[in-house]
Design an enzyme around this catalytic site. Structure first.
Site, PDB file in Angstrom:
ATOM      1  CG  HIS A   8      -1.890   1.049   1.323  1.00 52.72           C
ATOM      2  ND1 HIS A   8      -1.839   2.059   2.257  1.00 52.72           N
ATOM      3  CD2 HIS A   8      -2.991   1.290   0.570  1.00 52.72           C
ATOM      4  CE1 HIS A   8      -2.854   2.868   2.085  1.00 52.72           C
ATOM      5  NE2 HIS A   8      -3.580   2.425   1.075  1.00 52.72           N
ATOM      6  CD  GLU A  35      -2.986   2.160  -2.850  1.00 57.56           C
ATOM      7  OE1 GLU A  35      -4.034   2.811  -2.795  1.00 57.56           O
ATOM      8  OE2 GLU A  35      -1.896   2.607  -2.387  1.00 57.56           O
ATOM      9  CG  ASP A  37      -3.594   6.795  -3.321  1.00 56.26           C
ATOM     10  OD1 ASP A  37      -4.654   6.162  -3.423  1.00 56.26           O
ATOM     11  OD2 ASP A  37      -2.843   6.720  -2.328  1.00 56.26           O
ATOM     12  CG  HIS A  50      -3.329   9.488   0.081  1.00 52.22           C
ATOM     13  ND1 HIS A  50      -3.901  10.354   0.998  1.00 52.22           N
ATOM     14  CD2 HIS A  50      -4.160   8.421   0.006  1.00 52.22           C
ATOM     15  CE1 HIS A  50      -5.017   9.820   1.457  1.00 52.22           C
ATOM     16  NE2 HIS A  50      -5.198   8.650   0.878  1.00 52.22           N
ATOM     17  CD  GLU A 130      -7.770   5.155  -3.787  1.00 52.96           C
ATOM     18  OE1 GLU A 130      -6.961   4.503  -3.093  1.00 52.96           O
ATOM     19  OE2 GLU A 130      -8.628   5.921  -3.305  1.00 52.96           O
TER      20      GLU A 130
END
Ligand code: G3P
Ligand code: CA
Length: 283
Positions: A8, A35, A37, A50, A130
């Site tokens: 993450h 992962e 963002d 993020h 994301e």
């Protein structure tokens, strides 16, 4: 089946989130997935950040969408975070105040950089991207993402299972946009609450995978099985505590997003099927 480990924001417990150093460590630790963002800069580049602003994670200030790539490249995204060693023994030998990662590993990471890292990795590691909303650019984020994936030959995989990239969002509109413009890409609908209408495990057809936060699984552990009955895998975030890792394993979570891939892997491997004394990379 053991959940697949998704790092993450990289191995963000031990390296500053979304830096090259965080992703390199995650790969070194054997993460199955990464992962990130993404947000658009003022001049149209997708970058891995993020928050809406860079204030928390960099030496600069301001809203990402109002800053140019050149400006963001001047910032240090590693300094704020103590680069924790992997074990208490290492802590004795490694002073916390000195970031060990080189400047190029602590600067802004673009999506292009991350795709490059993925390409250079011989294992079939998956990237979970994301898109953050609401943002001033709305659907342009997904449009740019799909165009960039297309340039890398990643937007139309032979099957969803084989796809190297999975696109996720809490925004239903964003996930639907991805399905509409790149129907072969697998999608995750992220959930921070579980609407009554979804408790049966049914999902909208534009989302392949359900993405509950671990807080939802603590309350509804059977949700994963109900989704499986409907043919849906589960991606659960953000899972660092041993009890939560156990819960995910018992429930049958397919993808487990964690800030500490090595620790999580060690915990999973210490289960009934573990190989005793197995060493982790870097140990
Ligand atoms: O992986 C999904 C998870 O990252 C969603 O929450 O705030 O960490 O982006 P957040
Ligand atoms: Ca995220």
């Amino acid at each position: 089946m053991r959940p697949e480990i998704v790092a993450h924001r990289g191995a963000s417990e031990h390296r500053a989130e979304h830096t090259r150093a965080a992703y390199e460590l995650a790969l070194h630790q054997g993460a199955d997935g990464l992962e990130c963002d993404i947000r658009l800069t003022r001049d149209g580049h997708l970058v891995c950040v993020h928050d809406r602003k860079v204030d928390r994670t960099s030496t600069g200030r301001g809203v990402v969408s109002t800053l140019t790539l050149d400006r963001l490249n001047q910032l240090d995204f590693g300094q704020w975070h103590h680069e924790l060693p992997e074990s208490a023994d290492d802590l004795i030998h490694e002073p916390l105040a000195q970031p060990s990662a080189e400047q190029h590993e602590r600067g802004l990471l673009t999506l292009e950089d991350l795709l490059g890292l993925l390409k250079d990795t011989p294992r079939p590691v998956k990237l979970f991207v994301e898109t953050k909303h609401p943002v001033r650019y709305t659907g342009l984020v997904e449009a740019k993402l799909i165009a960039q994936l297309r340039r890398h030959g990643l937007s139309a995989p032979a099957s969803k299972e084989e796809s190297r990239v999975v696109v996720m969002s809490f925004s239903r509109l964003a996930v639907r946009r991805v399905r509409q413009h790149a129907p072969q890409l697998p999608t995750v609908l992220l959930l921070d609450r579980l609407p009554t209408t979804m408790r049966s495990g049914e999902m909208p057809d534009w989302a392949d995978i359900t993405g509950p936060g671990i807080h939802l699984l603590r309350e509804h552990p059977d949700y994963v099985a109900r989704c499986a009955e409907q043919g849906r895998d589960t991606y659960c975030w953000t899972v660092d505590e041993p009890a939560d890792i156990d819960l995910c394993r018992r429930a049958g979570v397919r993808y487990l997003a964690t800030n500490a891939p090595a620790h999580t892997r060690r915990h999973l491997d210490s289960g009934p099927s573990a190989t005793v004394g197995q060493a982790l990379p870097g140990e």
